[in-house]
Design an enzyme around this catalytic site. Structure first.
Site, PDB file in Angstrom:
ATOM      1  N   SER A 124      -3.058 -39.681 -16.240  1.00 59.83           N
ATOM      2  CA  SER A 124      -1.948 -38.430 -17.173  1.00 59.83           C
ATOM      3  C   SER A 124      -1.307 -38.373 -16.668  1.00 59.83           C
ATOM      4  O   SER A 124      -0.455 -37.883 -17.309  1.00 59.83           O
ATOM      5  CB  SER A 124      -3.057 -37.262 -17.867  1.00 59.83           C
ATOM      6  OG  SER A 124      -4.247 -37.763 -18.302  1.00 59.83           O
TER       7      SER A 124
ATOM      8  N   ASP B 162      -0.277 -33.510 -26.020  1.00 62.16           N
ATOM      9  CA  ASP B 162      -1.602 -32.646 -25.518  1.00 62.16           C
ATOM     10  C   ASP B 162      -2.135 -31.744 -25.697  1.00 62.16           C
ATOM     11  O   ASP B 162      -2.385 -31.053 -26.468  1.00 62.16           O
ATOM     12  CB  ASP B 162      -1.264 -33.019 -24.187  1.00 62.16           C
ATOM     13  CG  ASP B 162      -1.850 -33.908 -23.118  1.00 62.16           C
ATOM     14  OD1 ASP B 162      -2.845 -32.182 -22.035  1.00 62.16           O
ATOM     15  OD2 ASP B 162      -1.837 -34.894 -22.305  1.00 62.16           O
TER      16      ASP B 162
ATOM     17  N   HIS C 249      -3.535 -29.441 -18.849  1.00 61.41           N
ATOM     18  CA  HIS C 249      -3.320 -30.784 -18.741  1.00 61.41           C
ATOM     19  C   HIS C 249      -2.044 -30.758 -19.046  1.00 61.41           C
ATOM     20  O   HIS C 249      -0.719 -32.047 -18.674  1.00 61.41           O
ATOM     21  CB  HIS C 249      -4.354 -31.096 -19.702  1.00 61.41           C
ATOM     22  CG  HIS C 249      -4.274 -32.816 -19.998  1.00 61.41           C
ATOM     23  ND1 HIS C 249      -3.522 -33.175 -20.404  1.00 61.41           N
ATOM     24  CD2 HIS C 249      -4.583 -33.681 -18.170  1.00 61.41           C
ATOM     25  CE1 HIS C 249      -3.723 -34.607 -20.074  1.00 61.41           C
ATOM     26  NE2 HIS C 249      -4.444 -35.369 -18.967  1.00 61.41           N
TER      27      HIS C 249
END
Length: 470
Positions: free
Chosen positions: A311, A110, A149
């Site tokens: 996610s 990520d 994220h």
């Protein structure tokens, strides 16, 4: 909708007094309670919601803080723990009575796991950067928009909390993390497919038992370079968990890597256990469903946020996979996936099993860890190697030119010379099989005819009256 930070002991407040920390916690609780009203009028400003076909994007849809509907767990009034409704609703706390994921490594491919949050203290055991924009250890967040994220994703999988009963805690709080930073879109000049392929192989070579991929390309197909990368993971007994994507981000149906055979694709549900209208999508490759709304996440700077998206559903499942692997180290990746889908709770709104929105059902961490499940000898989510043999044949490269050595052949006999003659003249064959038999038959017939004639004359002469002699 904009992600609003809940200031629960951010880095700038680590050293404040206990009294001030209590005030901060109260403020955080108030913000949570007001979140629903803030969400009603907030407009989405997250750039990834406009990702076009083929554009890699996190499978996240950030959301405003939402109101809590469950009471804090017994014995704690910590707002972070109180907000983690999935710990009780999906059997995670029960599973902790057996294991908390010790000895298992989850690779998070990520935007990087931040160094600052105390929730990651001791959790990250290695990492690397594949974007060309991060740091060598993979701990520098990549991207101006999506920098947090990777930290949000990692915190759901294996955050340690800030104390025994405080701070956000992951589903597998004793599992190890690998931070593999990649960049989405303009955040990196390295082709996205190359970043992912290289990161997959690095994760396998550095001890990953589970790989989490919380992004989508919004296309059904994938680059052939991913064939080798994902097959490399499968060949080395690694569980690959992938987010299905979100309708709110423009993904109407699952896209790669969620379409790759063998991965465990995770769809998202709301707090009522119904498929999320914005924070999930649908597709026949969905294997399991997990919460994707009103999720917590620790940002790279230590702030706690509430966010939506598959996610977040994916690392919840990755954490459960870590619990299963820790409790059952004898199981291979295929049987870990099988336990997760076979112990799933039926989804009330599902029309079949597997269902295009729910897969095999809703995740049940305790059942996945403790239930009796039969073994399998193949991945229930399909075989990538079989898919490659079937669909990549047309893409195969030129066949190698065969090599050969000269072969000596014996001299052939000379061709027979045919005598040129008129077709009207008799040949040996015509004489032998035509003329001679014909002559024989003709002579025989003549002799028979002469004999018959002579016999007839004799008979007539004998029957004629004789004149007496004088």
């Amino acid at each position: 909708m904009v992600a609003r930070a809940l200031h629960v002991r951010p880095p700038a407040e680590r050293g404040v007094s206990a009294r001030r920390r209590r005030v901060v916690a109260v403020v955080a609780a108030v913000l949570i309670a007001l979140g629903g009203q803030l969400a009603a009028g907030a407009a989405s400003t997250h750039p990834v919601v406009a990702a076009g076909a083929g554009d890699p994007a996190p499978a996240a849809l950030t959301a405003a803080a939402a109101p809590l509907t469950t009471a804090p767990p017994p014995g704690t009034g910590d707002p972070a723990r109180a907000a983690e409704y999935w710990l009780d609703a999906y059997g995670v706390r029960q599973a902790w009575q057996t294991t908390r994921g010790k000895g298992v490594t989850i690779a998070v491919i990520d935007t990087g796991i931040g160094r600052s949050p105390v929730e990651f203290s001791g959790a990250v055991v290695g990492g690397a950067d594949f974007s060309g924009a991060g740091s060598s250890d993979g701990r520098t967040p990549v991207g101006a928009v999506d920098a947090n994220h990777g930290s949000w994703v990692a915190s759901l999988a294996a955050a340690r909390g800030t104390g025994a009963d405080t701070g956000m805690i992951g589903v597998a709080p004793e599992a190890n993390l690998l931070s593999l930073s990649i960049g989405f879109g303009a955040a990196s000049s390295v082709p996205f497919v190359q970043q992912v392929a290289d990161a997959m192989k690095w994760a396998v070579d550095h001890g990953a038992d589970i790989i989490n991929l919380s992004f989508t390309t919004n296309t059904l197909t994938w680059d052939p370079s991913w064939d080798d990368a994902f097959q490399y993971a499968f060949d080395h007994d690694v569980v690959v968990v992938v987010a299905a994507g979100n309708k709110g981000s423009g993904t109407e149906e699952v896209g790669a890597p969620a379409t790759i055979p063998g991965v465990l694709t995770v769809g998202g549900v709301n707090r009522a256990g119904t498929a999320s209208e914005q924070a999930s999508t649908q597709g026949i490759t969905i294997g399991i469903s997990a919460p994707s709304e009103q999720l917590l996440g620790v940002s790279a700077d230590g702030q706690l946020v509430v966010w939506d998206g598959t996610s977040g559903a994916a690392p919840i499942v990755a954490g459960i996979a870590a619990l299963v692997r820790s409790a059952h180290p004898e199981l291979d990746a295929d049987n870990v996936i099988n336990r997760i889908i076979k112990t799933a709770r039926p989804a009330a709104a599902a029309t079949k099993v597997p269902d295009e929105k729910y897969g095999y059902g809703l995740i049940d961490a305790n059942a996945a860890v403790s239930a009796s499940v039969g073994s399998v000898d193949s991945n229930p989510m399909g075989s990538l190697s079989d898919w490659i043999r079937l669909y990549r044949r047309a893409d195969a490269g030129p066949q190698p030119t065969p090599t050969s050595s000269p072969v000596t052949i014996d001299q052939l006999p000379a061709a027979e010379t045919l005598e040129r003659r008129s077709p009207l003249l008799p040949s040996i064959d015509t004489l032998l099989y035509g003329t001679v038999p014909l002559v024989g038959v003709t002579l025989t017939a003549i002799l028979v005819a002469l004999g018959v004639t002579a016999a007839a004359r004799r008979i007539r002469s004998e029957r004629a009256p004789r004149t007496p002699s004088r």
